[in-house]
Write an enzyme that holds these catalytic residues in place. Structure first.
Site, mmCIF file in Angstrom:
data_model
loop_
_atom_site.group_PDB
_atom_site.id
_atom_site.type_symbol
_atom_site.label_atom_id
_atom_site.label_comp_id
_atom_site.label_asym_id
_atom_site.label_seq_id
_atom_site.Cartn_x
_atom_site.Cartn_y
_atom_site.Cartn_z
ATOM 1 N N ARG C 265 2.537 -9.617 -6.438
ATOM 2 C CA ARG C 265 2.600 -9.939 -5.024
ATOM 3 C C ARG C 265 1.871 -11.265 -4.841
ATOM 4 O O ARG C 265 0.635 -11.296 -4.829
ATOM 5 C CB ARG C 265 1.905 -8.813 -4.238
ATOM 6 C CG ARG C 265 2.151 -8.824 -2.730
ATOM 7 C CD ARG C 265 1.151 -7.910 -2.034
ATOM 8 N NE ARG C 265 -0.125 -8.577 -1.924
ATOM 9 C CZ ARG C 265 -1.301 -7.965 -1.863
ATOM 10 N NH1 ARG C 265 -1.384 -6.656 -1.927
ATOM 11 N NH2 ARG C 265 -2.415 -8.665 -1.756
ATOM 12 N N HIS C 269 -0.915 -8.910 1.329
ATOM 13 C CA HIS C 269 -0.196 -7.644 1.475
ATOM 14 C C HIS C 269 0.754 -7.717 2.670
ATOM 15 O O HIS C 269 1.928 -7.376 2.584
ATOM 16 C CB HIS C 269 -1.192 -6.497 1.653
ATOM 17 C CG HIS C 269 -0.554 -5.212 2.067
ATOM 18 N ND1 HIS C 269 0.244 -4.490 1.224
ATOM 19 C CD2 HIS C 269 -0.564 -4.528 3.241
ATOM 20 C CE1 HIS C 269 0.699 -3.410 1.859
ATOM 21 N NE2 HIS C 269 0.219 -3.424 3.083
ATOM 22 N N TYR C 278 -10.538 -9.882 -2.107
ATOM 23 C CA TYR C 278 -10.555 -8.935 -3.224
ATOM 24 C C TYR C 278 -9.928 -9.418 -4.527
ATOM 25 O O TYR C 278 -9.941 -8.712 -5.510
ATOM 26 C CB TYR C 278 -9.904 -7.616 -2.808
ATOM 27 C CG TYR C 278 -8.513 -7.744 -2.213
ATOM 28 C CD1 TYR C 278 -7.402 -7.900 -3.048
ATOM 29 C CD2 TYR C 278 -8.300 -7.723 -0.837
ATOM 30 C CE1 TYR C 278 -6.123 -8.019 -2.524
ATOM 31 C CE2 TYR C 278 -7.019 -7.842 -0.294
ATOM 32 C CZ TYR C 278 -5.930 -7.988 -1.142
ATOM 33 O OH TYR C 278 -4.676 -8.107 -0.631
HETATM 34 C C1 LIG Z 1 0.810 7.585 3.426
HETATM 35 C C2 LIG Z 1 0.336 6.198 3.652
HETATM 36 N N1 LIG Z 1 -0.940 5.902 3.415
HETATM 37 C C3 LIG Z 1 -1.420 4.652 3.616
HETATM 38 C C4 LIG Z 1 -0.595 3.659 4.071
HETATM 39 C C5 LIG Z 1 -1.145 2.270 4.349
HETATM 40 N N2 LIG Z 1 -0.593 1.324 3.376
HETATM 41 C C6 LIG Z 1 0.462 0.564 3.663
HETATM 42 S S1 LIG Z 1 0.970 -0.315 2.337
HETATM 43 C C7 LIG Z 1 -0.270 0.297 1.379
HETATM 44 C C8 LIG Z 1 -0.361 -0.126 -0.058
HETATM 45 C C9 LIG Z 1 0.922 0.169 -0.794
HETATM 46 O O1 LIG Z 1 0.829 -0.254 -2.108
HETATM 47 P P1 LIG Z 1 2.092 -0.223 -3.055
HETATM 48 O O2 LIG Z 1 2.674 1.146 -3.067
HETATM 49 O O3 LIG Z 1 1.669 -0.776 -4.354
HETATM 50 O O4 LIG Z 1 3.180 -1.147 -2.356
HETATM 51 P P2 LIG Z 1 3.059 -2.724 -2.045
HETATM 52 O O5 LIG Z 1 2.518 -2.862 -0.654
HETATM 53 O O6 LIG Z 1 2.215 -3.339 -3.088
HETATM 54 O O7 LIG Z 1 4.476 -3.225 -2.079
HETATM 55 C C10 LIG Z 1 -1.059 1.177 2.095
HETATM 56 C C11 LIG Z 1 -2.238 1.866 1.566
HETATM 57 C C12 LIG Z 1 0.743 4.025 4.311
HETATM 58 N N3 LIG Z 1 1.619 3.124 4.755
HETATM 59 N N4 LIG Z 1 1.188 5.272 4.090
#
Ligand SMILES: Cc1ncc(C[n+]2csc(CCOP(=O)(O)OP(=O)(O)O)c2C)c(N)n1
Ligand SMILES: Cc1ncc(C[n+]2csc(CCOP(=O)(O)OP(=O)(O)O)c2C)c(N)n1
Ligand SMILES: [Mg+2]
Ligand SMILES: [Mg+2]
Lengths: 372, 324, 372, 324
Positions: C265, C269, C278
């Site tokens: 990425r 985010h 971080y």
């Molecule tokens: C059940 C849930 N918990 C927390 C979140 C908050 N949240 C949104 S994106 C994220 C990180 C996701 O990481 P990843 O699965 O690696 O996907 P990326 O964003 O890197 O594409 C979090 C914790 C959420 N959307 N859903």
């Protein structure tokens, strides 16, 4: 569907054949005194007797339900005895044999299934959590507890008599729950001192293990980066050896292990269940040949570690235990209805206080003939 | 006395709790280096170490489930759920495990766990980021449910929640995180489970909590210009709910309007209405009326202002109440 | 913590080096026409441009938030182009590149992040489900959909142009969710025609992938009894090849595959995030050398499949696309507040009807100056 | 006309729905060969095959989550949750996915899913087997929540729920599974979302659903001997709730008592009370009173009879209502 035969599986760790022959395994062994061998046998017998007696009491209407451990005595006693006193166990609702090893009075188990309590033993004192009915949820509690053990520095000091480990019990059915898999994530990422002990008794009520996984369950651990082993769960020595080693590995800081104890639920799921609806009696017959008690008895005789008089003495003990349980169950008082209110919070809330008072007044009214 | 935002007041409250008791630990997604998406835990990992403030894997059931085990081991976990809409994967652990543990163990197993949840709408967010799940928790015996509405309460209530041996769902009105107030950390706070009359009035009592307290105070200020005197009660504790304070207020004003962002159907407003009519049946001059979010999923944010109760809607319903 | 370098991993499937050299792999290959190679490059460029434009619009206050795909274009275009028309995709909230491949108008994506809609494309027509924000939940939907494909007999007929497959996107962070692991259970047990496509972009907001798993994520599948592969997610050719093969394996009845697309990425985010808190900028710098667009461009030049004029033409297209998006975003109407009420159920309930009517009356009152 | 238990009436209803529409499928734990722990699906796998009636892995989020996908594919899944206490692992899928799908897709994605849940207490079970989770679902916009109280309704309501394109939480009062009634499968059922006056009376309206309808009917019969005339309304649909029928009844009796097993605090009774006072403020002669389970976790079964509303408690509160 046909159930795989343990003997045919080269990955199955076995130290005792169904016929009571002692096997040796390059990685796992036990070296117990005769006294200890006898003691394991005694546990198996007593635990089965508790189970038989409770089943009978349920039939007579003294318990609402009972979840029998019939057939799983070795898996439970083997792993339960492998625990060191400082270890902490998180059971499902079927771990009566582990409860026994943790010195939980069997009457407390009966109290739960009678509906008098929700267990009522002291988890801290017995180092045995309350029974958990929502499948798999306790595996996360166990993992959190184990993380706490690490935080407390009670791991990896090199002193196995002091360092702690945690064991989480669950079934083949439970392996499908999100919580169990999250526990695997947590435990591996934090390298928690925990052993995941899966009793694969081939069935989750009427659902065969093949509906939960298309590969042997012990392999699940690989996907999370920690070791998984499959042990003959009807072999108390192998279960003891494998669990002891996994616990010691955890306590020395080497992280989690998944143990799949390959066993069989010889009875119904619970006394409410009717297994003839979903499985063939031939399956049960095949597993009877692998009965955990019989093989240990055969071993004791073969090794001349015990004779008929010992067996008889154990039976006598079992009879006494059974009548103590029966008597205790019949005499068990019903709880006061006030238990509904008094421990919901550390201090009773105003709403509960009002409800408790109204309840008391209302029932006092009845006592004075004030009812409709 | 320092001027703090609510986010900072919470941060200082967490810090004080951690200093007071080494068993207090913080866990959740992105609470360490990042300090949480709202920065409520900012700097705490740096100061207390990764052992006491740690990022977890991304799974809420895991967060609450392991917190339960940590509590059994003697810790006092404070879990952060990143947004209201993400607490539901943990619902089983909260409702079936956390809430019942004290009762089922006959008080032997304490669950001094706080689950912090930024809640409510109004920040222009996408789906699942603006939920008001309080009724789901308030209906669950064994849980306590708190909602702070201002920096001072936030600062003290979080410490009191952490000090409590009961599990607390701690709801933080996310759209008020950046509102400021002077906080005196040496002050004596009100008891955690006590509601508070935050504005006195004589005509109608507005009952609110969390984000809607400010809305109600604004409404009361506007009403004053029109010659109506509104009293505002900030519930603070949703469960147990301090009905004494509510009753006392409504006994005086004889009229009540409950305001919350959550849907009306089987919401907190319903309970307050039911209890008020049970208790003050002969004393009220109007039915308890409700101003709430509609009984629909939270809408796309471009229309959220229409979904949420605002000053005008509150006054509109106050008028209705006064018509009785 | 240090992030593993893809090139050093022998298990990483790569068909294009960061320098644009074409590699060959015994199990995976692609044989595309020059036109197809150019088209992939065009997709990468256009998708990145959508992303850049949306990010700019967010900065200008036109969107509430934007989740950039910067750096993940190859993972998304490679897998998205590997889909056959009949396949169905279940995205997270970041699959703008896949949406592009499914012909979802980028403005619909912007509408969501603007807060005007929750997506508003037709999942059935585009064969692309709505974005899902609750992490991991869509993997179960995808699995259920795939089970339905099997039930419909749309699998294993031997006709790859007719048989269907499903793809579920998720991130490294999502791999920890119970739902995702339950999806693995279900998919394997029912041998569902599904590809689990995990974009390991190294971060879940501020949380490194190592907090989700202590072993490479593609290995998770082993624990559930189906294959897992790791592909260079910054290599559009490898991603295309691996996904196409996995989808065809699914559609021919060989069950699920987990693909871990190892990528990065490159941005925050979301636009609300500040990655400087971080992670080190040196990490980003290292990954910039593996940029998915640059390597494809280098390949095109090296192979003389394209020249500067083609690149320029694509840039021109991108400019046009960007201004169409910008214009469409600025002109996007706000929804009527009545959308709150009208689709909660198939028919409006009496309660909602009352609320909608009161709402309308109340606002009509305002319009007539009847407000406070 | 055949005499059927409620369990059998449901079974026949499922069968009829499956015969009518080949897209109807049943899924859940132990519903195949075993026919479910309450035998509600008995024989259906045998007759419709494993493709249409299948045992799932043991994970409720998986059950509901895959059902959502199957619905997107054009199926009409009927999921069985084995007991009330086991629905919570699926809560996120139900509340955040299932409930919102229609609205978020602007009606493009239909969710014709029924989630069958045996609910309520009174059968002497262990923990988590006697829960009344209806308020958690009723508060959730996008879900419909039904509770049948007798074999006839069970038979038709399950078919109507399956025919509905909205997601339905279908609550079956497990302690009434073995009660019998004559069911005429050719009869014309009432609309699914309509409440029903199941006993006419003039003094007080008892409002109940599911297991408590019989309790209220028994109470009304007993009251008659004491010369009090109680009307009983069976809500049947908890969400949407047919307030018209409730209002009409209470307009006549001017008094209402709501009875449910679930805890009172933020329960269905609160909503009914709130709405009644909003709508019939000048017409009622007493506040709406509630007879409910206590605000405590469901107790060990040896005391469950004390926890649950029974005939005497209902009459006791009816007396209180009449005292106003
Ligand atoms: C059940 C849930 N918990 C927390 C979140 C908050 N949240 C949104 S994106 C994220 C990180 C996701 O990481 P990843 O699965 O690696 O996907 P990326 O964003 O890197 O594409 C979090 C914790 C959420 N959307 N859903
Ligand atoms: C979350 C949840 N779902 C369903 C049930 C109902 N249930 C009780 S035991 C059981 C089967 C458990 O199988 P397994 O994990 O193999 O354990 P075993 O009973 O064989 O020891 C089921 C489905 C439950 N207790 N919890
Ligand atoms: Mg089992
Ligand atoms: Mg990621």
């Amino acid at each position: 569907m046909t159930v795989a035969q343990p003997a045919a599986d080269p990955h199955l760790i076995q130290l005792l054949t169904p016929e009571g022959e002692r096997l040796h395994h390059p990685d796992y062994d036990v070296d117990l005194t005769d006294e200890e061998y006898r003691s394991l046998y005694r546990d198996l017998v007593l635990v089965r007797r508790i189970d038989v007696e409770a089943t009978a009491l349920q039939r007579q209407g003294e318990l609402g339900i009972w979840a029998a451990l019939l057939g799983q005595e070795a898996a439970q006693v083997g792993s339960g005895r492998a625990l060191r006193p400082q270890d902490f166990a998180f059971p499902t609702y079927r771990e009566h044999g582990v409860a026994w090893c943790r010195d939980v009075d069997p009457l407390k188990l009966l109290g739960l299934f009678r509906g008098a309590t929700n267990g009522d033993w002291d988890p801290e004192e017995t180092r045995f959590a309350l029974y958990t009915i929502v499948i798999g949820s306790q595996t996360l509690h166990a993992t959190g507890y184990a993380m706490g053990v690490t935080k407390d520095g009670a791991v990896g000091s090199g002193d196995v008599l002091k360092d702690e480990a945690v064991i989480a019990y669950f079934g083949d059915g439970a392996s499908s729950q999100g919580d169990v898999n999250e526990a695997f994530v947590w435990a591996s990422v934090y390298n928690a001192p925990i052993v995941f002990f899966c009793q694969n008794n081939q069935w989750g009520i009427s659902t065969p293990a093949a509906t939960q996984s298309r590969i042997p369950l012990y392999k699940r651990a690989e996907g999370f980066g920690f070791p998984g082993v499959r042990v003959d769960g009807n072999d108390v020595l192998a279960t003891y050896a494998v669990t002891r080693q996994a616990l010691d590995s955890a306590r020395t800081g080497q992280g989690p292990t998944l143990i799949e104890a390959f066993t069989y639920r010889m009875g119904a799921h619970t006394t409410s269940d009717d297994p003839t609806r979903y499985r063939l009696s031939s399956e049960l017959e095949a597993w009877k040949l692998k009965d955990p008690l019989e093989r240990m008895k055969a071993f004791l005789f073969k090794q001349q570690v015990a004779d008929a008089s010992f067996i008889e003495a154990v039976e006598g003990e079992a009879d006494a235990l059974a009548s103590r349980i029966r008597k205790g169950c019949l005499e068990m008082p019903d709880p006061s209805p006030m238990v509904m209110f008094d421990q919901v919070y550390e201090e009773m809330t105003p709403l509960l206080r009002t409800q408790a008072e109204e309840f008391a007044t209302y029932h006092a009214g009845f006592a004075q003939g004030g009812a409709h | 006395m320092v001027q703090l935002t609510m986010a900072k007041a919470l941060n200082e409250g967490l810090r004080a709790a951690m200093e007071r008791d080494p068993k207090v630990i913080l866990m959740g997604e992105d609470i360490g280096k990042l300090g949480g998406v709202f920065r409520v835990t900012d700097g705490l990992q740096k100061d207390f170490g990764e052992d006491r403030v740690f990022d977890t894997p991304l799974a809420e059931s895991g967060i609450v489930g392991t917190a339960i085990g940590l509590a059994m081991r003697g810790y006092r976990p404070v879990c952060e759920i990143q947004f209201d809409g993400f607490v539901f994967p943990a619902y089983d652990q909260i409702v079936s495990q956390l809430a019942k543990m004290h009762a089922r163990s006959r008080g032997r197993v304490k669950m001094p766990i706080v689950i912090r949840i930024p809640f409510g709408g109004g920040i222009g967010a996408v789906e699942h980021h603006s939920e008001s799940p309080e009724a789901y928790f308030a209906h669950t015996a064994g849980l306590k449910v708190m909602a702070c509405s201002n920096p001072i309460d936030a600062h003290f209530m979080i410490q009191q929640a952490i000090a409590s041996n009961d599990p607390v769902i701690f709801l933080e009105p996310k759209r008020r995180y950046w509102e400021k107030a002077d906080v005196d950390p040496t002050a004596m706070p009100d008891p955690l489970e006590q509601a508070r009359v935050v504005r006195s009035g004589t005509d109608v009592t507005l009952i609110a909590y969390g984000p809607m307290v400010k809305t109600c105070l604004d409404a009361a200020a506007a009403a004053e210009e029109d010659g109506r005197s509104l009293e505002v009660v900030d519930l603070r504790s949703l469960s147990p709910l301090d009905f004494q304070t509510v009753f006392e207020s409504v006994r005086r004003t004889r009229r009540a309007v409950v305001v919350h962002e959550a849907s009306s159907f089987v919401g907190l407003g319903a309970e307050i209405s039911a209890r008020l009519s049970e208790e003050l049946y002969y004393e009220m001059e109007a039915p308890v009326l409700r101003v709430t979010g509609y009984d629909a999923p939270y809408p796309p944010s471009r229309v959220e202002e229409e979904f949420l109760p605002d000053l005008d809607r509150v006054l509109h319903i106050v008028d209705k109440s006064l018509e009785y």
